[in-house]
Design an enzyme around this catalytic site. Structure first.
Site, PDB file in Angstrom:
ATOM      1  N   GLU A  82     -10.924  43.067  12.616  1.00 57.50           N
ATOM      2  CA  GLU A  82     -11.955  43.408  11.639  1.00 57.50           C
ATOM      3  C   GLU A  82     -12.819  42.190  11.325  1.00 57.50           C
ATOM      4  O   GLU A  82     -12.297  41.116  11.058  1.00 57.50           O
ATOM      5  CB  GLU A  82     -11.310  43.915  10.336  1.00 57.50           C
ATOM      6  CG  GLU A  82     -10.501  45.197  10.496  1.00 57.50           C
ATOM      7  CD  GLU A  82     -11.372  46.410  10.785  1.00 57.50           C
ATOM      8  OE1 GLU A  82     -12.612  46.331  10.621  1.00 57.50           O
ATOM      9  OE2 GLU A  82     -10.799  47.446  11.175  1.00 57.50           O
ATOM     10  N   CYS A 145      -6.256  48.884   3.408  1.00 58.46           N
ATOM     11  CA  CYS A 145      -6.379  47.771   4.366  1.00 58.46           C
ATOM     12  C   CYS A 145      -7.537  46.856   3.986  1.00 58.46           C
ATOM     13  O   CYS A 145      -7.406  45.634   3.951  1.00 58.46           O
ATOM     14  CB  CYS A 145      -6.572  48.308   5.787  1.00 58.46           C
ATOM     15  SG  CYS A 145      -5.075  49.069   6.425  1.00 58.46           S
ATOM     16  N   HIS A 167      -6.664  46.201  12.971  1.00 57.63           N
ATOM     17  CA  HIS A 167      -6.264  47.607  12.916  1.00 57.63           C
ATOM     18  C   HIS A 167      -5.730  48.030  14.281  1.00 57.63           C
ATOM     19  O   HIS A 167      -6.288  47.639  15.313  1.00 57.63           O
ATOM     20  CB  HIS A 167      -7.461  48.490  12.540  1.00 57.63           C
ATOM     21  CG  HIS A 167      -7.523  48.844  11.087  1.00 57.63           C
ATOM     22  ND1 HIS A 167      -8.625  48.605  10.305  1.00 57.63           N
ATOM     23  CD2 HIS A 167      -6.598  49.451  10.269  1.00 57.63           C
ATOM     24  CE1 HIS A 167      -8.376  49.031   9.065  1.00 57.63           C
ATOM     25  NE2 HIS A 167      -7.166  49.544   9.022  1.00 57.63           N
TER      26      HIS A 167
END
Ligand code: PCA
Length: 198
Positions: A82, A145, A167
């Site tokens: 991410e 998250c 992820h």
């Protein structure tokens, strides 16, 4: 002898009616040492606020050089580092404590977003070199998250501790109706490759 760098690595408990979470399954299978990193594992609750609190509590003791969090992103086909965390809680389903915040900030008055401070593009490249699908993600969503990533990036902003999030897809036994998945072996190897380029 080279001193090992300290990595706090977290995975989540299952949520949303699942009985496993591939993030914790993979984190718990990682060796204690990857490259020149010494790993400390932590399983965090899928609960707004609490996930960040638990991670910060562990970081307080460990004083890690980096914190890497891992979470499940059901429906994604590849492993996705991410790039960014946003200051927003927008839950489509309740967390494991039953709360479902909508249009709330992670931190009142905090900046709109933070960029991850780990080398996300190098991670994507390293994972692909292991023949595992990977791509850079520009949104960690606005569920727990993202909450955890934002909390850690805010806390360690301006410090030497780097913070990132990866992820991972469903495991084959979780994928329904043709949803994509990766085996636990592949997900674990992907994390190892990502840690090596941290
Ligand atoms: N995935 C969720 C929270 C816990 C997890 O593993 C998310 O993407 O926000």
């Amino acid at each position: 002898m080279k001193t090992l760098r300290r990595l706090l690595i977290t995975g989540f408990e299952p949520f949303g009616g699942e009985s496993v979470n591939p993030s914790w399954e993979a984190v718990s299978r990682l060796p204690d040492r990857v490259g020149d990193w010494q790993l400390t594992r932590l399983r965090v609750p899928t609960v707004f606020g609490l996930a960040g609190e638990k991670a910060l509590e562990a970081a307080e003791t460990l004083r890690p050089d980096a914190v890497l969090c891992v979470g499940q992103a059901g429906g994604r086909a590849g492993v996705t580092p991410e790039a960014v965390a946003v200051n927003l809680r927008e839950a489509a389903i309740p967390d494991n404590a039953g709360s479902r915040p909508v249009n709330e900030p992670v931190m009142a008055g905090g900046p709109a977003a933070y960029f991850a401070t780990v080398p996300v593009r190098e991670m994507v490249r390293a994972i692909r070199e292991a023949d595992i699908p990977a791509s850079l993600s520009l949104s960690a969503g606005a569920f727990v998250c993202n909450d955890l990533l934002y909390t850690l990036l805010e806390h360690f902003d301006g410090s030497d501790t780097r913070v990132g999030f990866i992820h991972v897809p469903f495991l084959p036994e979780q994928a329904k109706n043709g949803q994509p998945s990766l085996t636990i072996e592949k997900i674990t190897l992907a994390l190892q490759r990502a840690i090596e380029v941290l």
